[in-house]
Motif scaffolding. Structure first.
Motif, PDB file in Angstrom:
ATOM      1  N   PHE A 296      17.136 -94.754 -28.170  1.00 54.57           N
ATOM      2  CA  PHE A 296      15.873 -94.996 -28.855  1.00 54.57           C
ATOM      3  C   PHE A 296      15.696 -94.111 -30.088  1.00 54.57           C
ATOM      4  N   SER A 297      16.776 -93.447 -30.507  1.00 57.04           N
ATOM      5  CA  SER A 297      16.682 -92.599 -31.687  1.00 57.04           C
ATOM      6  C   SER A 297      16.710 -93.457 -32.955  1.00 57.04           C
ATOM      7  N   ASN A 298      16.317 -92.851 -34.049  1.00 53.60           N
ATOM      8  CA  ASN A 298      16.334 -93.558 -35.338  1.00 53.60           C
ATOM      9  C   ASN A 298      17.753 -93.890 -35.791  1.00 53.60           C
ATOM     10  N   ASN A 299      18.741 -93.183 -35.267  1.00 49.32           N
ATOM     11  CA  ASN A 299      20.129 -93.382 -35.671  1.00 49.32           C
ATOM     12  C   ASN A 299      20.906 -94.307 -34.737  1.00 49.32           C
TER      13      ASN A 299
ATOM     14  N   HIS B 288      24.916 -95.272 -34.750  1.00 48.86           N
ATOM     15  CA  HIS B 288      25.743 -94.840 -33.629  1.00 48.86           C
ATOM     16  C   HIS B 288      26.481 -96.030 -33.017  1.00 48.86           C
ATOM     17  N   ARG B 289      25.797 -97.139 -32.872  1.00 48.51           N
ATOM     18  CA  ARG B 289      26.442 -98.334 -32.300  1.00 48.51           C
ATOM     19  C   ARG B 289      27.561 -98.840 -33.196  1.00 48.51           C
ATOM     20  N   GLN B 290      27.336 -98.841 -34.498  1.00 48.88           N
ATOM     21  CA  GLN B 290      28.377 -99.290 -35.433  1.00 48.88           C
ATOM     22  C   GLN B 290      29.588 -98.362 -35.386  1.00 48.88           C
ATOM     23  N   ASN B 291      29.336 -97.064 -35.389  1.00 50.58           N
ATOM     24  CA  ASN B 291      30.435 -96.106 -35.339  1.00 50.58           C
ATOM     25  C   ASN B 291      31.192 -96.196 -34.014  1.00 50.58           C
TER      26      ASN B 291
END
Length: 134
Positions: free
Chosen positions: A91-94, A98-101
Motif C-alpha cells: 500500500f506504499s506510494n512506490n 516495486h511491482r515493475q522492478n
C-alpha cells in the motif's frame, strides 16, 4: 577490499558502452550491485544474455572470478533484491514501481537459471527442479 565483478564506466566518459555501470562520475564503491540492477530494470528481455555475457567476459578477462562464481554472485544479487521487493508494503506510494522492478528481475532470473551448468543455485531449488523432470 571490495571486489567488483562488473565493468565500470570510466569517469567523465560521455560515450560509454551501454552496459558499463556507473554515472558520468564513475562507479560508486560498494554500489556496483545497485547499478547492475538499475540497468536490468530499464532493459529489454532480449538484451539479458548480452548484458550478462558482457560483465562475465570483463570479470574473466581481468581474472576477477570464475564463471561459476560470477553466476553465483549475480544470482544472489538478483534473488536478494527479489526478496526485498516481495517484502515491501503493497500500500506504499512506490508499489507500482516495486511491482515493475520485481517483474523485470523475475524475467532476468530466468536467463541465469537456464545457463546454470554448476547447479550454483541453492540446493532446494535445484532438487525441486530435478524432481519435476522425473
Amino acid at each position: 577490499m571490495n571486489l567488483s565483478y562488473f565493468k565500470p564506466r570510466k569517469p567523465f566518459s560521455f560515450s560509454p558502452h551501454p552496459f558499463d555501470l556507473g554515472t558520468f562520475m564513475g562507479l560508486w564503491q560498494n554500489h556496483d550491485d545497485n547499478h547492475f540492477l538499475l540497468k536490468i530494470y530499464r532493459m529489454n528481455e532480449k538484451e539479458f544474455s548480452s548484458y550478462y555475457a558482457y560483465h562475465l567476459n570483463y570479470a574473466l578477462k581481468n581474472n576477477l572470478t570464475s564463471s561459476e562464481d560470477f553466476f553465483s554472485h549475480v544470482w544472489q544479487i538478483v534473488q536478494s533484491r527479489i526478496k526485498h521487493f516481495e517484502m515491501q508494503d503493497p500500500f506504499s506510494n512506490n508499489h507500482g514501481m516495486h511491482r515493475q522492478n520485481l517483474a523485470k528481475l523475475q524475467q532476468f532470473q530466468k536467463y541465469p537459471n537456464r545457463i546454470d551448468e554448476w547447479n550454483g543455485r541453492p540446493a532446494n531449488i535445484v532438487i525441486t527442479e530435478k524432481d519435476e523432470l522425473t
